[in-house]
Every structure is written in C-alpha cells, then in structure tokens.
Design an enzyme around this catalytic site. Structure first.
Site, short mmCIF file in Angstrom:
data_model
loop_
_atom_site.label_atom_id
_atom_site.label_comp_id
_atom_site.label_asym_id
_atom_site.label_seq_id
_atom_site.Cartn_x
_atom_site.Cartn_y
_atom_site.Cartn_z
N ARG A 276 -4.68 5.52 4.82
CA ARG A 276 -3.33 5.94 4.45
C ARG A 276 -3.23 6.29 2.96
NH1 ARG A 276 0.98 2.50 8.01
NH2 ARG A 276 0.26 3.14 10.04
N ASP B 184 16.58 2.94 5.69
CA ASP B 184 15.13 2.73 5.76
C ASP B 184 14.59 2.82 4.34
OD1 ASP B 184 13.14 2.96 8.45
OD2 ASP B 184 12.16 3.18 6.50
#
Ligand SMILES: C[S@@+](CC[C@H](N)C(=O)[O-])C[C@H]1O[C@@H](n2cnc3c(N)ncnc32)[C@H](O)[C@@H]1O
Length: 302
Positions: free
Chosen positions: A60, A172
């Site tokens: 990632r 979020d």
C-alpha cells in the site's frame, strides 16, 4: 454538500478521474520501517497493523512512493516524519492504509429492524423525526453506500409517514472514499443487493454498455451530507446528539482500549434512549458502556 477542510476534495459532477499509470517500484519495507509506519498509523488513526500485515502495508505504501516518485522508504519516511504538523502526505498515507469495503444493504437485518422497530419506537416515544428531523450519523461511511442506503429506506418510510423528516451525516477519515461519496457513482454490479423497486426510484443508469455504472439520484445525494472526521479526535464538534449512529465494520480495525474510547465517545454523542448499530462481528462484551442490546448488534442508550 460540505467541504473537508484542507483535504482538497472537490465535487466533480458526472466524471470519474483516472489516475495516471505509475512506474513499478520494488522498494522493500524492512522491519524497522514497518514498526515506524505502523506506529504512525496507530497513533494517528487507531488502526492496528499486526506484523503479519507487513507485506500488505509495504504494497500500500509503495503506491505513495510511486505517486511522488520516490525510490525508497527512507526517502518517504523523511517526507513524512520531518515535519511536526500533519501534512497533506499524511492524509494520503492514511487514505492508502484504510480498508474501505462496503456494500448496499450490507447486513440487511439492520434495515428491517430500523424500519419495523427502531423508527416506530423513536417516533412514538420521543416524537423523533416528527417534532424535529431525525439525526443520523453513518460513522465510517466509506464510499457512501451506507448513508445513501439509509436515505433510500427513510424515503420509503416517508410514504406512510409524510410528516417524517431526517438528516444524514456520513463521515470518514479517508478522503478518497469521500470523493466517491460526493459523486455517488458506483459500478452497476455493486447495486445488485438493492431491491428492483428502489433501483428504479433512486438510481440513474449510464448509457454506455461498455461501462455499466449507476448514480444516486440528485434528490438523495442532496439529503446526505459528509465530513472528514478522525475517530481519534478528542472532540467531534457536533452541536446536537444523534438519534441513530451506524458505526458498522469499523471498530474491528482497532484494539480493545481504542474500541472502548471510541465507543464511549459515540455514546456521548447519542441522545438517551436512542440507537447504535455495530457490525455483526463486533461485540461490546466486557466493555462498560451505558448500552442495552435490543437485537443482534443493535444497542440502545440507557
Ligand atoms: C470497512 S469500512 C466500513 C464501511 C461501512 N460502515 C460498512 O459497514 O459498509 C471502515 C471505514 O472506517 C474508516 N476509518 C478507519 N479508521 C478511521 C478513523 N480513525 N476515523 C474515521 N474513519 C475511520 C475507513 O476509512 C473505512 O472507510
């Protein structure tokens, strides 16, 4: 829709941005690199990355190395750790380490409970949604499927109770998912769990047979507000407590002390007698919170 401060999200009506192709990068994340970056992630957003996730974290983070481009994690660490203030790059790093899996009608029994039990109870007992709009928070809303899903079922509920009103907020930490939330555009296959009747009312279809997408209708998009919010912040800054909090499939990424701290902040932002919905694999067992279980993974504040 609201803005997300310096995170730089812009509403982009109708078009999807395609990222430029990135060069291959084979930088290796060493154990000390893993310790440093996983501590940063834990300290900043509470996500616990166990050591067996090293290769996943490496993969990632390499996306961020390629985006700059940088050749090594050392250079990347320099960029991240050399400033005292959280930087734009930290926001991007958090974007790539969050897991954002979500679906329409995920854990569908929750929506049945909401319509058949929770809303009638809230209306009858408190006049919630009648005296003033019902205040709902989708906490950890990812790309918006959960808040739009709530908007659909509430709109349907309004057919029998035209005096019922509601406000939905989705929050979020990940700016990438909030961009998708604002657009409200999803691959058509992802809409499969939505009943046909609701699809007809609340989704627009793309005309391109090669690229089958759906978009949430403008009326529903205008009903769901969003905000970037980090659960680790001391104060969420809400003016009013919520009647319903959906915080599903979020706390599984946190260790027990972090879960307890977050849940007690959620409870602080919940009106007495009101509901909190967790994911089915999430449990409050052993936590000392003023919540009573009323259905599987559904709780009411005492
Ligand atoms: C797996 S998704 C769940 C989405 C949705 N609630 C559902 O059940 O379908 C978890 C979301 O929590 C968000 N998240 C993780 N850590 C967070 C934090 N510290 N603050 C705010 N959101 C966070 C992630 O970005 C992600 O989008």
């Amino acid at each position: 829709m609201s803005d997300v401060g310096n995170a730089g999200i812009k509403q982009n009506e109708g078009s999807l941005t395609v990222a430029p192709a990135l060069k291959k990068c084979d930088a290796r994340l060493t154990d000390p690199d893993f310790d440093r970056f996983s501590k940063l992630v834990y300290d900043h957003c509470g996500i616990k990355l166990p050591s067996h996730k090293r290769s996943k974290l490496g993969a990632r983070l390499r996306k961020r190395l390629r985006a700059h481009p940088l050749a090594s994690f050392e250079e990347y660490a320099e960029l991240i750790f050399s400033r005292d203030e959280p930087t734009q790059e930290l926001i991007k790093l958090i974007d790539v380490v969050t897991t954002n899996k979500t679906d329409f009608f995920r854990e569908p029994a929750h929506f049945d409970y909401l319509i058949q039990s929770a809303l009638p109870f809230l209306i009858e007992t408190f006049g919630a949604g009648i005296n003033k709009p019902l205040n709902i928070w989708s906490a950890g809303c990812s790309t918006g499927k959960e808040p739009y899903n709530l908007a659909m079922v509430f709109k349907e509920f309004q057919l029998d109770r035209p005096d019922f009103r509601f406000d939905i907020l989705g929050t979020d930490i990940c700016t990438g998912v909030l961009e998708k939330f604002v657009q409200g555009i999803y691959a058509e296959v992802k809409a499969a769990p939505i009943p046909e009747k609701l699809k007809k009312k609340y989704l627009l279809r793309s005309k391109d047979p090669e690229n089958r997408m759906v978009r949430i209708v403008p009326e529903l998009r205008s009903l769901a507000r969003f905000r970037r919010l980090n659960f680790m912040d001391d104060n969420f800054g809400f003016r009013e407590p919520f009647d319903i909090i959906f915080c599903r499939n979020v706390i599984i990424y946190f260790d027990r002390p972090t879960q307890e701290r977050l849940l007690s902040k959620l409870v602080d932002n919940l009106e007495s007698g009101r509901y909190i919905f967790l994911g089915h694999s999430e449990t409050l067992l052993g936590l000392n919170l003023p919540l009573k279980q009323v259905a599987p993974s559904v709780y009411r504040k005492i």
